[in-house]
Design a protein around this motif. Structure first.
Motif, PDB file in Angstrom:
ATOM      1  N   CYS A  23       0.831  -1.203   0.000  1.00  0.00           N
ATOM      2  CA  CYS A  23       0.000   0.000   0.000  1.00  0.00           C
ATOM      3  C   CYS A  23       0.867   1.254   0.000  1.00  0.00           C
ATOM      4  N   CYS A  26      -0.321   3.164   3.722  1.00  0.00           N
ATOM      5  CA  CYS A  26      -0.012   2.639   5.048  1.00  0.00           C
ATOM      6  C   CYS A  26       1.106   1.603   5.005  1.00  0.00           C
ATOM      7  N   SER A  28       1.156  -1.484   4.278  1.00  0.00           N
ATOM      8  CA  SER A  28       0.879  -2.883   4.579  1.00  0.00           C
ATOM      9  C   SER A  28       0.805  -3.690   3.286  1.00  0.00           C
ATOM     10  N   CYS A  70      -5.893  -1.443  -1.022  1.00  0.00           N
ATOM     11  CA  CYS A  70      -5.398  -1.925   0.258  1.00  0.00           C
ATOM     12  C   CYS A  70      -6.547  -2.440   1.117  1.00  0.00           C
ATOM     13  N   CYS A  73      -6.633   0.132   4.437  1.00  0.00           N
ATOM     14  CA  CYS A  73      -7.035   1.535   4.378  1.00  0.00           C
ATOM     15  C   CYS A  73      -7.642   1.934   3.034  1.00  0.00           C
ATOM     16  N   GLY A  75      -6.076   2.255   0.244  1.00  0.00           N
ATOM     17  CA  GLY A  75      -5.135   3.029  -0.560  1.00  0.00           C
ATOM     18  C   GLY A  75      -4.701   2.280  -1.804  1.00  0.00           C
TER      19      GLY A  75
HETATM   20 ZN   LIG Z   1      -3.176   0.822   3.213  1.00  0.00          ZN
END
Ligand SMILES: [Zn+2]
Length: 128
Positions: A23, A26, A28, A70, A73, A75
Motif C-alpha cells: 500500500c 499505510c 501494509s 489496500c 485503508c 489506498g
Molecule cells: Zn493501506
C-alpha cells in the motif's frame, strides 16, 4: 495434473514473476501476485495473475490487480519486492519415499516434524 504417465528425470521449469502488493499509504502488504508474464505487462487486465493473501491458503485468479485496493485503508497499491523465480516441478513419486516396512526410526520422525514446523512457519511468517 491428471497425467497418467509417470515421467522421471524430466523436471518442468516454470518461470514466474512474483511481487508483493504494498500500500502506498499505510505500507501494509495486501498480498502477493504471481504470473507467467512480466508483471508490468499484466496491468490493465491483459493477463490474469494469481493472488495470494496472507491467511488465505487458496490462491485467487485475478484479472486486473491494478484495481485492487489496500485491504486495510483502501489506498492504492504498488509492486514491491518483485522477483523472477524459476520453479522446478519434479514429477516425483512421493509414495516411493514411504518406509518399506515397520516404523521409521525416531530420528527420522523428529526430522520430519521439524521440517513440517519449518514449512508452517515459512507459510505464515507474520505468525512468528
Ligand atoms: Zn493501506
Amino acid at each position: 495434473m491428471t497425467s497418467p504417465t509417470p515421467t522421471y528425470g524430466k523436471p518442468i521449469r516454470h518461470t514466474l514473476y512474483v511481487a508483493d502488493l504494498k500500500c502506498y499509504l499505510c505500507g501494509s502488504v495486501t498480498g502477493s501476485i504471481e504470473s507467467e508474464h512480466a508483471l508490468t505487462a499484466t496491468a490493465g487486465g491483459r493477463h490474469p495473475v494469481v493472488l495470494r493473501r496472507p491467511g488465505q491458503t487458496a490462491p485467487l485468479r485475478l484479472l486486473d490487480w491494478t484495481r485492487l485496493r489496500c485491504s486495510r485503508c483502501g489506498g492504492p497499491l504498488f509492486l514491491d519486492d518483485s522477483d523472477v523465480v524459476t520453479r522446478r516441478v519434479d514429477e516425483y513419486n512421493w509414495l516411493d519415499e514411504r518406509p518399506r516396512r515397520g516404523r521409521p526410526p525416531k530420528r527420522l520422525l523428529e526430522q520430519r516434524r521439524l521440517e513440517r514446523e519449518l514449512l508452517d512457519r515459512e507459510a505464515d511468517p507474520q505468525a512468528a
